[in-house]
Design a protein around this motif. Structure first.
Motif, PDB file in Angstrom:
ATOM      1  N   ASN A 194       0.814  -1.217   0.000  1.00  0.00           N
ATOM      2  CA  ASN A 194       0.000   0.000   0.000  1.00  0.00           C
ATOM      3  C   ASN A 194       0.847   1.266   0.000  1.00  0.00           C
ATOM      4  O   ASN A 194       0.472   2.255  -0.642  1.00  0.00           O
ATOM      5  CB  ASN A 194      -0.956  -0.015   1.195  1.00  0.00           C
ATOM      6  N   VAL A 195       1.987   1.264   0.687  1.00  0.00           N
ATOM      7  CA  VAL A 195       2.888   2.417   0.616  1.00  0.00           C
ATOM      8  C   VAL A 195       3.411   2.587  -0.809  1.00  0.00           C
ATOM      9  O   VAL A 195       3.474   3.706  -1.340  1.00  0.00           O
ATOM     10  CB  VAL A 195       4.050   2.257   1.611  1.00  0.00           C
ATOM     11  N   ALA A 196       3.781   1.473  -1.452  1.00  0.00           N
ATOM     12  CA  ALA A 196       4.276   1.557  -2.826  1.00  0.00           C
ATOM     13  C   ALA A 196       3.213   2.120  -3.764  1.00  0.00           C
ATOM     14  O   ALA A 196       3.505   2.979  -4.618  1.00  0.00           O
ATOM     15  CB  ALA A 196       4.731   0.175  -3.301  1.00  0.00           C
ATOM     16  N   MET A 197       1.966   1.671  -3.622  1.00  0.00           N
ATOM     17  CA  MET A 197       0.908   2.191  -4.472  1.00  0.00           C
ATOM     18  C   MET A 197       0.648   3.671  -4.201  1.00  0.00           C
ATOM     19  O   MET A 197       0.448   4.457  -5.137  1.00  0.00           O
ATOM     20  CB  MET A 197      -0.368   1.382  -4.270  1.00  0.00           C
ATOM     21  N   GLU A 198       0.650   4.060  -2.936  1.00  0.00           N
ATOM     22  CA  GLU A 198       0.410   5.470  -2.616  1.00  0.00           C
ATOM     23  C   GLU A 198       1.513   6.358  -3.189  1.00  0.00           C
ATOM     24  O   GLU A 198       1.235   7.441  -3.734  1.00  0.00           O
ATOM     25  CB  GLU A 198       0.309   5.669  -1.103  1.00  0.00           C
ATOM     26  N   LEU A 199       2.767   5.920  -3.087  1.00  0.00           N
ATOM     27  CA  LEU A 199       3.863   6.698  -3.669  1.00  0.00           C
ATOM     28  C   LEU A 199       3.685   6.818  -5.180  1.00  0.00           C
ATOM     29  O   LEU A 199       3.914   7.881  -5.764  1.00  0.00           O
ATOM     30  CB  LEU A 199       5.207   6.039  -3.340  1.00  0.00           C
ATOM     31  N   ALA A 200       3.284   5.721  -5.825  1.00  0.00           N
ATOM     32  CA  ALA A 200       3.070   5.758  -7.270  1.00  0.00           C
ATOM     33  C   ALA A 200       1.943   6.709  -7.629  1.00  0.00           C
ATOM     34  O   ALA A 200       2.024   7.459  -8.614  1.00  0.00           O
ATOM     35  CB  ALA A 200       2.773   4.353  -7.788  1.00  0.00           C
ATOM     36  N   SER A 205       7.929   7.490  -9.289  1.00  0.00           N
ATOM     37  CA  SER A 205       8.228   6.201  -9.911  1.00  0.00           C
ATOM     38  C   SER A 205       8.723   5.245  -8.830  1.00  0.00           C
ATOM     39  O   SER A 205       9.675   5.532  -8.110  1.00  0.00           O
ATOM     40  CB  SER A 205       9.284   6.361 -11.006  1.00  0.00           C
ATOM     41  N   THR A 206       8.063   4.089  -8.710  1.00  0.00           N
ATOM     42  CA  THR A 206       8.274   3.193  -7.572  1.00  0.00           C
ATOM     43  C   THR A 206       8.498   1.766  -8.046  1.00  0.00           C
ATOM     44  O   THR A 206       7.828   1.295  -8.966  1.00  0.00           O
ATOM     45  CB  THR A 206       7.061   3.240  -6.624  1.00  0.00           C
ATOM     46  N   MET A 207       9.437   1.091  -7.393  1.00  0.00           N
ATOM     47  CA  MET A 207       9.680  -0.333  -7.618  1.00  0.00           C
ATOM     48  C   MET A 207       9.364  -1.067  -6.319  1.00  0.00           C
ATOM     49  O   MET A 207       9.974  -0.794  -5.283  1.00  0.00           O
ATOM     50  CB  MET A 207      11.141  -0.586  -8.020  1.00  0.00           C
ATOM     51  N   LEU A 208       8.410  -1.973  -6.355  1.00  0.00           N
ATOM     52  CA  LEU A 208       8.044  -2.787  -5.199  1.00  0.00           C
ATOM     53  C   LEU A 208       8.697  -4.153  -5.351  1.00  0.00           C
ATOM     54  O   LEU A 208       8.555  -4.798  -6.386  1.00  0.00           O
ATOM     55  CB  LEU A 208       6.523  -2.920  -5.121  1.00  0.00           C
ATOM     56  N   VAL A 209       9.417  -4.599  -4.312  1.00  0.00           N
ATOM     57  CA  VAL A 209      10.201  -5.827  -4.393  1.00  0.00           C
ATOM     58  C   VAL A 209       9.851  -6.734  -3.214  1.00  0.00           C
ATOM     59  O   VAL A 209       9.767  -6.279  -2.070  1.00  0.00           O
ATOM     60  CB  VAL A 209      11.715  -5.534  -4.383  1.00  0.00           C
ATOM     61  N   GLU A 258       3.453   4.174 -12.897  1.00  0.00           N
ATOM     62  CA  GLU A 258       4.521   4.558 -11.982  1.00  0.00           C
ATOM     63  C   GLU A 258       4.914   3.450 -11.014  1.00  0.00           C
ATOM     64  O   GLU A 258       5.784   3.656 -10.177  1.00  0.00           O
ATOM     65  CB  GLU A 258       4.104   5.801 -11.183  1.00  0.00           C
ATOM     66  N   LEU A 259       4.281   2.282 -11.092  1.00  0.00           N
ATOM     67  CA  LEU A 259       4.579   1.205 -10.150  1.00  0.00           C
ATOM     68  C   LEU A 259       4.943  -0.068 -10.885  1.00  0.00           C
ATOM     69  O   LEU A 259       4.163  -0.582 -11.692  1.00  0.00           O
ATOM     70  CB  LEU A 259       3.375   0.942  -9.234  1.00  0.00           C
ATOM     71  N   THR A 291      12.511   6.227  -8.465  1.00  0.00           N
ATOM     72  CA  THR A 291      12.763   7.201  -7.413  1.00  0.00           C
ATOM     73  C   THR A 291      12.640   6.569  -6.037  1.00  0.00           C
ATOM     74  O   THR A 291      13.322   6.984  -5.097  1.00  0.00           O
ATOM     75  CB  THR A 291      11.768   8.377  -7.526  1.00  0.00           C
ATOM     76  N   ALA A 292      11.797   5.571  -5.905  1.00  0.00           N
ATOM     77  CA  ALA A 292      11.636   4.866  -4.627  1.00  0.00           C
ATOM     78  C   ALA A 292      11.591   3.370  -4.874  1.00  0.00           C
ATOM     79  O   ALA A 292      10.879   2.901  -5.760  1.00  0.00           O
ATOM     80  CB  ALA A 292      10.367   5.319  -3.909  1.00  0.00           C
ATOM     81  N   THR A 293      12.369   2.618  -4.102  1.00  0.00           N
ATOM     82  CA  THR A 293      12.312   1.165  -4.107  1.00  0.00           C
ATOM     83  C   THR A 293      11.805   0.717  -2.746  1.00  0.00           C
ATOM     84  O   THR A 293      12.424   0.987  -1.726  1.00  0.00           O
ATOM     85  CB  THR A 293      13.698   0.547  -4.366  1.00  0.00           C
ATOM     86  N   VAL A 294      10.651   0.050  -2.720  1.00  0.00           N
ATOM     87  CA  VAL A 294      10.038  -0.424  -1.478  1.00  0.00           C
ATOM     88  C   VAL A 294      10.239  -1.932  -1.415  1.00  0.00           C
ATOM     89  O   VAL A 294       9.782  -2.657  -2.307  1.00  0.00           O
ATOM     90  CB  VAL A 294       8.540  -0.070  -1.410  1.00  0.00           C
ATOM     91  N   VAL A 295      10.929  -2.413  -0.372  1.00  0.00           N
ATOM     92  CA  VAL A 295      11.285  -3.825  -0.271  1.00  0.00           C
ATOM     93  C   VAL A 295      10.583  -4.445   0.930  1.00  0.00           C
ATOM     94  O   VAL A 295      10.722  -3.974   2.065  1.00  0.00           O
ATOM     95  CB  VAL A 295      12.807  -4.010  -0.129  1.00  0.00           C
TER      96      VAL A 295
END
Length: 454
Positions: A194-200, A205-209, A258-259, A291-295
């Motif tokens: 949910n944090v990754a989606m909100e940032l997107a 630009s977000t990468m969720l891993v 963006e995700l 811009t953000a990588t959420v792991v």
């Protein structure tokens, strides 16, 4: 750098005759150098390193099966690594650099040049600490728009990442956000997705891993097929020194403009594919294109494997430990019930041993409800955490089982399926702070003015 003792050198130069020239150059070089072993292949070299031989290793660019994990194993043993390339072999230099070899010399190097490179590599090996990639970077929204498709449970198989888009985005220095929490299902994956989606949706630009080596579940949570290589494929490419923006796009899935998502290992038994050295290279590449990588990390922080085996054995928790040590921001997630809070307090003590900068750690209390915490749960939980661990939560996420169940069944995030959910608004406020934005003003209820009697 001067020393009265001989510097022990290992060679693993496969091309015929080349190691002979290097040995001759070392003998005539200023200083005291001794070649203690001429290794025939990579296995022979790693065996010598494991036996405690050598302070520096000379490896040729064409050494078979040389990968980033092998280079990292030598560095952990405090053995410097020097690449040996032919004159004008730019491809060989690039391959060695991609594997993490920082020092390269031509095969016909002069004795003085060779001696200087050996001493520099030894100095770097003695002072380096593998896995330390912390920085101080903030997420900055980079424009764009959000989009989602809530019509079906399973997202389209055609939504693969665009290599050209990754190449165009390359060159940034994005932020790495690690999401960790103790055992007991405090909601790590829920917060991460949910944090990754909100940032997107905020235009970042977000990468969720999914780097959980015990129970990867981001693919199922977002309604993606879980048979794709995802992070494991990217890690294999990184271990071979072949991961770039185009290769990364082969393994990433596009959820919104963006995700993008790198799914985790499909079976916990495949945890050996996520080696720490390879993941460091993966994080470097995801930082470059997002811009953000959420792991989403695993729960366990123990490093007991290194105590059980005499050899340099794989570390199941190495993926989590390496990610936390490299992260710019850590979201520490704990559930609000008494049992989970006890686990969370003990887990924060272990986390402190890995993340030295506690100012980069944001405590997120999830599943907040009055039924287990009493009236005013935020105040009571905040006071307890302040008392026992000296921290104040950055966010309290209310328990909203109806909205979360609907999101899980639909394969969507709260922003997509239940945008007015109380849990969604708490995660949105947290995400805005991570993006460097002011939280939205609190919603005010309309007041009813008393009517006058005539």
């Amino acid at each position: 750098m001067e020393t009265a003792e001989q510097v022990q050198v290992l060679t693993a130069v496969t091309e015929a005759g080349r190691d002979t020239h290097l040995i001759t150059a070392l003998r005539s070089a200023p200083g005291r150098f001794a070649v203690v072993r001429r290794c025939v292949d990579l296995a022979d070299l790693l065996g010598a390193v494991g036996a405690g031989l050598g302070q520096v290793a000379l490896v040729s660019s064409g050494l078979r099966r040389l990968d980033r994990d092998a280079v990292d194993a030598m560095r952990r043993a405090r053995v410097g690594v020097i690449g040996v390339v032919s004159a004008g072999d730019a491809a060989g230099r690039e391959r060695l650099a991609a594997l993490g070899v920082d020092h390269c010399i031509p095969v016909d190097a002069e004795p003085s040049e060779l001696a200087a490179a050996v001493l520099d590599a030894i100095t770097a090996a003695q002072s380096s600490a593998p896995g330390d990639g912390r920085g101080s970077h903030r997420v900055v929204p980079d424009g764009g728009r959000s989009a989602f498709h809530p019509e079906i449970r399973q997202r389209s198989a055609e939504d693969d990442a665009d290599p050209l888009e990754f190449v165009e985005r390359g060159g940034q220095r994005g932020q790495l956000i690690a999401v960790w929490g103790p055992y007991g299902a405090p909601g790590r994956t829920t917060i991460a997705t949910n944090v990754a989606m909100e940032l997107a949706m905020l235009g970042t630009s977000t990468m969720l891993v999914d780097a959980d080596t015990y129970g990867a579940s981001i693919a199922e949570t977002l309604g993606l097929l879980d048979d794709a290589p995802g992070l494991a494929g990217a890690a294999r490419m990184a271990n071979q020194g072949q991961l770039d923006a185009i290769a990364l796009a082969r393994y990433a899935r596009k959820v919104t403009p963006e995700l993008h998502v790198l799914t985790g290992v499909t079976r916990p038994a495949r945890w050996t594919e996520l080696r720490p050295a390879a993941l460091e290279a993966v994080w470097s590449q995801t930082r470059s294109v997002a811009t953000a990588t959420v792991v989403d990390c695993g729960f366990c922080l123990e490093e007991d494997e290194a105590m059980v085996f005499d050899t340099d054995a794989p570390r199941r928790n190495g993926a989590t430990v390496t990610t936390l040590a490299s992260a710019d921001v850590v979201l520490a997630v704990g559930a609000a019930d008494p049992i989970s809070l006890g686990r969370f307090v003990r887990g924060l003590a272990d986390l402190r041993e890995i993340v030295s900068d506690l100012s980069a750690t944001h405590v997120v209390v999830n599943k907040v409800r009055r039924s287990v915490a009493g009236a005013g749960p935020e105040k009571q939980i905040g006071a307890a955490l302040e008392r026992f661990v000296g921290v104040q939560p950055a966010a309290f996420v209310p328990d909203d089982p109806a909205a979360l169940d609907l999101a899980l069944v639909s394969g969507r995030t709260l922003a997509e399926i239940a945008p007015r959910s109380a849990a969604r608004h708490a995660i949105l406020a947290l995400s805005r702070r991570l993006a460097g934005l002011q939280p939205p003003p609190p919603r005010r209820r309309p007041t009813l003015l008393p009517t006058r009697r005539s």
